[in-house]
Design an enzyme around this catalytic site. Structure first.
Site, mmCIF file in Angstrom:
data_model
loop_
_atom_site.group_PDB
_atom_site.id
_atom_site.type_symbol
_atom_site.label_atom_id
_atom_site.label_comp_id
_atom_site.label_asym_id
_atom_site.label_seq_id
_atom_site.Cartn_x
_atom_site.Cartn_y
_atom_site.Cartn_z
ATOM 1 N N TYR A 161 0.839 -1.197 0.000
ATOM 2 C CA TYR A 161 0.000 0.000 0.000
ATOM 3 C C TYR A 161 0.880 1.255 0.000
ATOM 4 C CZ TYR A 161 -3.627 3.331 1.453
ATOM 5 O OH TYR A 161 -4.477 4.411 1.531
ATOM 6 N N ALA A 163 3.923 1.528 -0.957
ATOM 7 C CA ALA A 163 4.640 1.610 -2.237
ATOM 8 C C ALA A 163 3.706 2.092 -3.346
ATOM 9 C CB ALA A 163 5.221 0.246 -2.595
HETATM 10 P P1 NAP Z 1 -13.454 2.669 1.053
HETATM 11 O O1 NAP Z 1 -14.386 3.252 2.030
HETATM 12 O O2 NAP Z 1 -12.936 1.285 1.268
HETATM 13 O O3 NAP Z 1 -14.107 2.770 -0.411
HETATM 14 C C1 NAP Z 1 -13.368 2.292 -1.502
HETATM 15 C C2 NAP Z 1 -14.037 2.692 -2.796
HETATM 16 O O4 NAP Z 1 -13.176 2.276 -3.878
HETATM 17 C C3 NAP Z 1 -15.367 2.010 -3.015
HETATM 18 O O5 NAP Z 1 -16.182 2.878 -3.757
HETATM 19 C C4 NAP Z 1 -14.994 0.778 -3.859
HETATM 20 O O6 NAP Z 1 -16.053 0.320 -4.702
HETATM 21 C C5 NAP Z 1 -13.892 1.378 -4.712
HETATM 22 N N1 NAP Z 1 -12.959 0.406 -5.269
HETATM 23 C C6 NAP Z 1 -12.120 -0.426 -4.608
HETATM 24 N N2 NAP Z 1 -11.427 -1.161 -5.497
HETATM 25 C C7 NAP Z 1 -11.845 -0.787 -6.736
HETATM 26 C C8 NAP Z 1 -11.527 -1.192 -8.039
HETATM 27 N N3 NAP Z 1 -10.627 -2.166 -8.272
HETATM 28 N N4 NAP Z 1 -12.160 -0.597 -9.082
HETATM 29 C C9 NAP Z 1 -13.077 0.379 -8.856
HETATM 30 N N5 NAP Z 1 -13.424 0.800 -7.644
HETATM 31 C C10 NAP Z 1 -12.824 0.214 -6.588
HETATM 32 O O7 NAP Z 1 -12.139 3.559 0.912
HETATM 33 P P2 NAP Z 1 -11.861 5.111 1.279
HETATM 34 O O8 NAP Z 1 -11.388 5.187 2.667
HETATM 35 O O9 NAP Z 1 -12.996 5.959 0.828
HETATM 36 O O10 NAP Z 1 -10.571 5.355 0.357
HETATM 37 C C11 NAP Z 1 -10.611 6.087 -0.849
HETATM 38 C C12 NAP Z 1 -9.185 6.432 -1.247
HETATM 39 O O11 NAP Z 1 -8.573 7.191 -0.204
HETATM 40 C C13 NAP Z 1 -8.294 5.205 -1.456
HETATM 41 O O12 NAP Z 1 -7.451 5.404 -2.567
HETATM 42 C C14 NAP Z 1 -7.488 5.137 -0.174
HETATM 43 O O13 NAP Z 1 -6.245 4.503 -0.362
HETATM 44 C C15 NAP Z 1 -7.343 6.606 0.155
HETATM 45 N N6 NAP Z 1 -7.054 6.864 1.581
HETATM 46 C C16 NAP Z 1 -7.927 6.461 2.561
HETATM 47 C C17 NAP Z 1 -7.614 6.694 3.890
HETATM 48 C C18 NAP Z 1 -8.516 6.288 5.035
HETATM 49 O O14 NAP Z 1 -8.082 6.330 6.205
HETATM 50 N N7 NAP Z 1 -9.760 5.909 4.774
HETATM 51 C C19 NAP Z 1 -6.406 7.341 4.219
HETATM 52 C C20 NAP Z 1 -5.546 7.741 3.198
HETATM 53 C C21 NAP Z 1 -5.891 7.494 1.883
HETATM 54 P P3 NAP Z 1 -17.148 -0.780 -4.163
HETATM 55 O O15 NAP Z 1 -18.041 -0.057 -3.191
HETATM 56 O O16 NAP Z 1 -17.880 -1.183 -5.397
HETATM 57 O O17 NAP Z 1 -16.367 -1.872 -3.511
#
Ligand code: NAP
Length: 255
Positions: A161, A163
């Site tokens: 992640y 990386a």
């Molecule tokens: P989340 O609640 O787990 O939601 C993930 C979203 O991405 C969902 O809409 C999921 O779709 C979609 N998704 C996952 N894999 C996919 C794929 N292969 N193709 C298309 N859509 C895909 O995550 P989040 O916390 O909102 O994170 C969003 C972004 O912020 C990510 O890039 C994450 O790395 C980054 N981020 C998050 C945090 C944190 O603490 N939450 C911190 C730093 C960065 P489905 O609903 O259809 O599964």
């Protein structure tokens, strides 16, 4: 509404918009007049719930696994077919999987690396390629990539992640340089912990308190806070920020 934050007549594709940060970003753009293409991987119920909550009309839902290059091509083709143009791309879709070296089998390790890099890094690269081709032809655009503090701070339990997000930062900066002459601007937002499904199990109970105390604000970010920064970066007037990585971690990790 501030004229710079009025997106009436503009079109936006948000990957991973069914839940969490992507949902908040989609809602924020729609509330400011944009038409939004909502991508999701498989959770149709959540995607429909998000779509129903969007202000305005003319939005679209696009199921596609961003790790599948052919699905990414189809996603961009159908967005352009329906909207006629693409002003803003937000690469938000991402996964986080624990795979600590100390306790993972080689098989688990390989699977986690492949899935994470294919989704978080190559998925974003391919979406940028396909969107970039349209943006070159239409004479401009803006791309915002959602990275992570983990790119700098290290992710001991999920090195793939960290990386993938470090790679995303480098890729964004390379393409910011390549595309600025064509009026295409590329920005990166690197959040710390955000209150979403991805973080849920890490924010419970006492271990959650330790996570919250990483910031002098004693809390994690909300998805709406990340969305506000994305909307700002997508507004006209931020051209000279191209190539920047915006740290949004509540001063939990300063560099
Ligand atoms: P989340 O609640 O787990 O939601 C993930 C979203 O991405 C969902 O809409 C999921 O779709 C979609 N998704 C996952 N894999 C996919 C794929 N292969 N193709 C298309 N859509 C895909 O995550 P989040 O916390 O909102 O994170 C969003 C972004 O912020 C990510 O890039 C994450 O790395 C980054 N981020 C998050 C945090 C944190 O603490 N939450 C911190 C730093 C960065 P489905 O609903 O259809 O599964």
């Amino acid at each position: 509404m501030d004229a710079l934050l009025d997106f009436t007549g503009r079109t936006v594709l948000v990957t991973g918009a069914s839940r969490g940060i992507g949902r908040a970003i989609a809602l924020a753009f729609a509330a400011r007049g944009a038409r939004v293409a909502l991508n999701y991987r498989g959770n149709l119920a959540a995607a429909e719930e998000t779509a129903a909550a969007l202000a305005g009309t003319g939005h679209m839902l696009i199921p596609a696994d961003v790790a599948d290059p052919a699905a990414v091509t189809r996603m961009l083709d159908s967005t352009i077919e329906q909207f006629g143009r693409l002003d803003i791309l937000v690469n938000n879709a991402g996964i986080y999987e624990d795979h600590p070296l100390e306790s993972s089998t080689y098989e688990t390790w390989l699977d986690a690396w492949r899935r994470t890099i294919d989704t978080n890094l190559i998925g974003a690269a391919n979406t940028m390629y396909c969107a970039g081709q349209y943006m070159l032809r239409q004479g401009g655009g803006r791309i915002i990539n959602i990275s992570s503090r983990g790119a700098y701070r290290g992710e001991p339990a999920a090195p793939a992640y960290g990386a993938s997000k470090a790679g995303m930062n480098a890729m964004s900066q390379s393409l910011a340089k390549a595309l600025a002459p064509y009026n295409i601007f590329v920005f990166t937002v690197a959040p710390g912990w955000v209150d979403t499904d991805m973080a849920e199990s890490y924010l419970e109970g006492q271990k959650g308190d330790l996570v919250r105390q990483q910031s002098p604000l004693s809390r994690v970010a909300t998805a709406d806070e990340i969305a506000y920064t994305v909307v700002f970066l997508a507004s006209s007037g931020t051209d000279y920020l191209t190539g920047s990585v915006i740290d949004m971690n509540g001063a939990s990790h300063l560099r």
